[in-house]
Design a protein around this motif. Structure first.
Motif, mmCIF file in Angstrom:
data_model
loop_
_atom_site.group_PDB
_atom_site.id
_atom_site.type_symbol
_atom_site.label_atom_id
_atom_site.label_comp_id
_atom_site.label_asym_id
_atom_site.label_seq_id
_atom_site.Cartn_x
_atom_site.Cartn_y
_atom_site.Cartn_z
ATOM 1 N N LEU A 75 0.814 -1.255 0.088
ATOM 2 C CA LEU A 75 0.051 -0.048 0.053
ATOM 3 C C LEU A 75 0.771 1.268 -0.115
ATOM 4 O O LEU A 75 1.908 1.404 0.642
ATOM 5 N N ASP A 76 0.550 2.080 -0.686
ATOM 6 C CA ASP A 76 1.573 3.274 -0.999
ATOM 7 C C ASP A 76 0.664 4.787 -0.881
ATOM 8 O O ASP A 76 -0.292 5.065 -1.265
ATOM 9 N N GLN A 77 1.174 5.334 0.213
ATOM 10 C CA GLN A 77 0.683 6.653 0.807
ATOM 11 C C GLN A 77 0.588 7.879 -0.580
ATOM 12 O O GLN A 77 -0.097 8.426 -0.659
ATOM 13 N N GLU A 78 1.497 7.547 -1.623
ATOM 14 C CA GLU A 78 1.182 8.393 -2.656
ATOM 15 C C GLU A 78 -0.033 7.923 -3.617
ATOM 16 O O GLU A 78 -0.402 8.874 -4.351
ATOM 17 N N LYS A 79 -0.416 6.852 -3.544
ATOM 18 C CA LYS A 79 -1.438 6.624 -4.133
ATOM 19 C C LYS A 79 -3.010 6.430 -3.408
ATOM 20 O O LYS A 79 -3.997 6.303 -4.003
ATOM 21 N N SER A 80 -2.762 6.078 -2.302
ATOM 22 C CA SER A 80 -3.853 5.606 -1.355
ATOM 23 C C SER A 80 -3.804 6.829 -0.300
ATOM 24 O O SER A 80 -2.926 6.932 0.355
ATOM 25 N N THR A 81 -4.962 7.011 0.294
ATOM 26 C CA THR A 81 -4.964 7.627 1.647
ATOM 27 C C THR A 81 -5.247 6.527 2.824
ATOM 28 O O THR A 81 -6.071 5.816 2.788
ATOM 29 N N LEU A 82 -4.198 6.572 3.650
ATOM 30 C CA LEU A 82 -4.157 5.578 4.671
ATOM 31 C C LEU A 82 -4.310 6.430 6.069
ATOM 32 O O LEU A 82 -3.508 7.187 6.219
ATOM 33 N N PHE A 83 -5.325 5.923 6.673
ATOM 34 C CA PHE A 83 -5.478 6.450 7.958
ATOM 35 C C PHE A 83 -6.180 5.682 9.010
ATOM 36 O O PHE A 83 -6.453 4.829 8.847
ATOM 37 N N ILE A 84 -6.325 6.294 10.330
ATOM 38 C CA ILE A 84 -6.880 5.639 11.282
ATOM 39 C C ILE A 84 -8.166 6.387 11.769
ATOM 40 O O ILE A 84 -8.444 7.529 11.859
ATOM 41 N N GLN A 85 -9.223 5.576 11.937
ATOM 42 C CA GLN A 85 -10.625 5.564 12.082
ATOM 43 C C GLN A 85 -10.600 6.742 13.265
ATOM 44 O O GLN A 85 -11.296 7.729 13.206
ATOM 45 N N SER A 86 -10.054 6.457 14.453
ATOM 46 C CA SER A 86 -10.315 7.143 15.588
ATOM 47 C C SER A 86 -9.765 8.567 15.510
ATOM 48 O O SER A 86 -10.072 9.423 16.548
ATOM 49 N N ARG A 87 -9.020 8.901 14.628
ATOM 50 C CA ARG A 87 -8.543 9.941 14.418
ATOM 51 C C ARG A 87 -9.332 11.078 13.725
ATOM 52 O O ARG A 87 -9.121 12.074 13.639
ATOM 53 N N ILE A 88 -10.460 10.713 13.156
ATOM 54 C CA ILE A 88 -11.342 11.416 12.438
ATOM 55 C C ILE A 88 -12.555 11.206 13.252
ATOM 56 O O ILE A 88 -13.476 10.309 12.863
ATOM 57 N N LYS A 89 -12.691 12.438 14.081
ATOM 58 C CA LYS A 89 -14.049 12.445 15.052
ATOM 59 C C LYS A 89 -15.192 12.284 14.217
ATOM 60 O O LYS A 89 -16.524 12.125 14.841
ATOM 61 N N GLU A 90 -15.208 12.890 13.074
ATOM 62 C CA GLU A 90 -16.306 12.903 12.240
ATOM 63 C C GLU A 90 -17.217 11.727 12.136
ATOM 64 O O GLU A 90 -18.224 11.772 11.751
#
Ligand code: TRP
Ligand code: SF4
Length: 329
Positions: A75-90
């Motif tokens: 998986l490649d951060q240049e091509k995909s958005t990689l993130f952690i659910q709990s960091r996005i309070k929305e």
């Protein structure tokens, strides 16, 4: 034209194994590398709490290992958005809102809910959060207005519920959300070393990080065709989990040879497994090299995920403005 969006998530309840790699991640990577989609992949740590709320000591480690392993397998951060659910309070905000419009019977009749509750009968899963699992998942998905959700068959009921919840929101307030489709991939049926579904809770998994003698010992212990007790008995490769692994890790000529030799009792299982171990070690080598790199550069890993969090938060922010306006809050 804007690229279609793909979104999927994984719960950090343990370290990644070859079942996760071939059952999900390879497909995610293919979607990412096709260039046809804008991919969002996230670590569903709040979802991990639905069943592991009383067992959180390791969760930070699992999240970090998952980040490392995702980057190591491609998986490649240049091509995909990689993130952690709990960091996005929305996600939590949208979950609350969706929970207001989701009829309880939709959740109570969810087959995955019933199955998991039975399967994990040792745990008290009579919680509000566990029942609401698919509502949180719906929030994850529609937050990014995903077109497609790559998942395994076990997740189909959740995507179906997401579709119903999205339709209901659109009907009650305003057409904000596209109705997402599940994307099922053809995946090999890899079993654990004891012949059951590969799972960390069965203690039968080959982990992406397993190496050397430990890896060899696991492969040596693998169940084969149960009818092949002695080397002189002909085997049935199509019923043998070792053979399924060969189909992934060995070159085609050798797969053909194993099949023929197994059927005529020309090759023994010990030999067959030894050769498989060589191929798996070879096949995982580039992954292990990247793992070594990222384990030494933890700050880089954290930075990559932090960038992903920022990107995801930007999208979530825009969606929530629209949602609040639609419901007049
Ligand atoms: N429920 C998924 C699983 O256990 C994980 C998940 C959480 C997910 N949110 C999601 C998958 C959104 C796809 C989309 O595998
Ligand atoms: Fe399986 Fe290989 Fe043994 Fe045949 S020889 S039963 S494919 S381990």
């Amino acid at each position: 034209m804007a690229k279609k969006r793909i979104l999927s998530g994984m719960r950090p309840t343990g370290n990644l194994h070859l079942g996760n790699l071939h059952g999900a991640l390879k497909n995610w990577i293919e979607l990412q590398n096709s260039g046809d989609y804008e991919c969002f992949y996230f670590i569903a740590d709040w979802h991990a709490l639905t069943s592991e709320y009383n067992n959180t000591d390791m969760i930070r480690e699992y999240i970090l290992n998952m980040s490392i392993d995702w980057l190591s397998v491609g998986l490649d951060q240049e091509k995909s958005t990689l993130f952690i659910q709990s960091r996005i309070k929305e996600h939590a905000e949208l979950f609350v809102i969706l929970s207001m419009i989701t009829p309880l019977p939709w959740l109570e009749r969810n087959p995955t809910y019933k199955e998991m509750k039975e399967e994990l009968s040792g745990k008290d899963l009579s919680t509000f959060g566990f029942l609401g699992y698919p509502v949180l998942q719906a929030a994850d998905i529609i937050m990014y207005k995903a077109y497609g959700v790559p998942v395994g068959v076990d997740q189909l009921p959740h995507v179906e519920l997401t579709r119903e919840i999205a339709r209901r929101f659109n009907f009650l307030y305003r057409e904000i959300f596209p109705i997402p489709v599940p994307l099922l991939a053809e995946v090999p049926k890899l079993l654990g070393i004891d012949g059951r579904k590969m799972s960390k809770s069965y203690n039968n998994a080959i982990y992406i990080s397993d190496r050397g003698d430990e890896l060899r010992a696991k492969i040596e212990a693998m169940f084969t065709d149960p009818q092949r007790m002695r080397k002189k008995d002909p085997g049935r490769p199509e019923l043998c989990n070792v053979f399924t692994f060969h189909q992934i890790y060995s070159p085609a000529e050798f797969v053909g040879e194993v099949s023929a030799e197994c059927k005529r009792a020309g090759i023994g299982c010990t030999d067959c497994k030894r050769r498989l171990a060589d191929r798996i070690i070879e096949g995982l080598r580039p992954i292990h090299e990247r793992q070594d790199y990222f384990r030494k550069h933890i700050d880089e890993v954290k930075g990559i995920i932090e960038d992903g969090n920022v990107r995801a938060a930007g999208e979530a922010h825009v969606t929530m403005e629209e949602v609040r306006a639609a419901i007049k809050i």
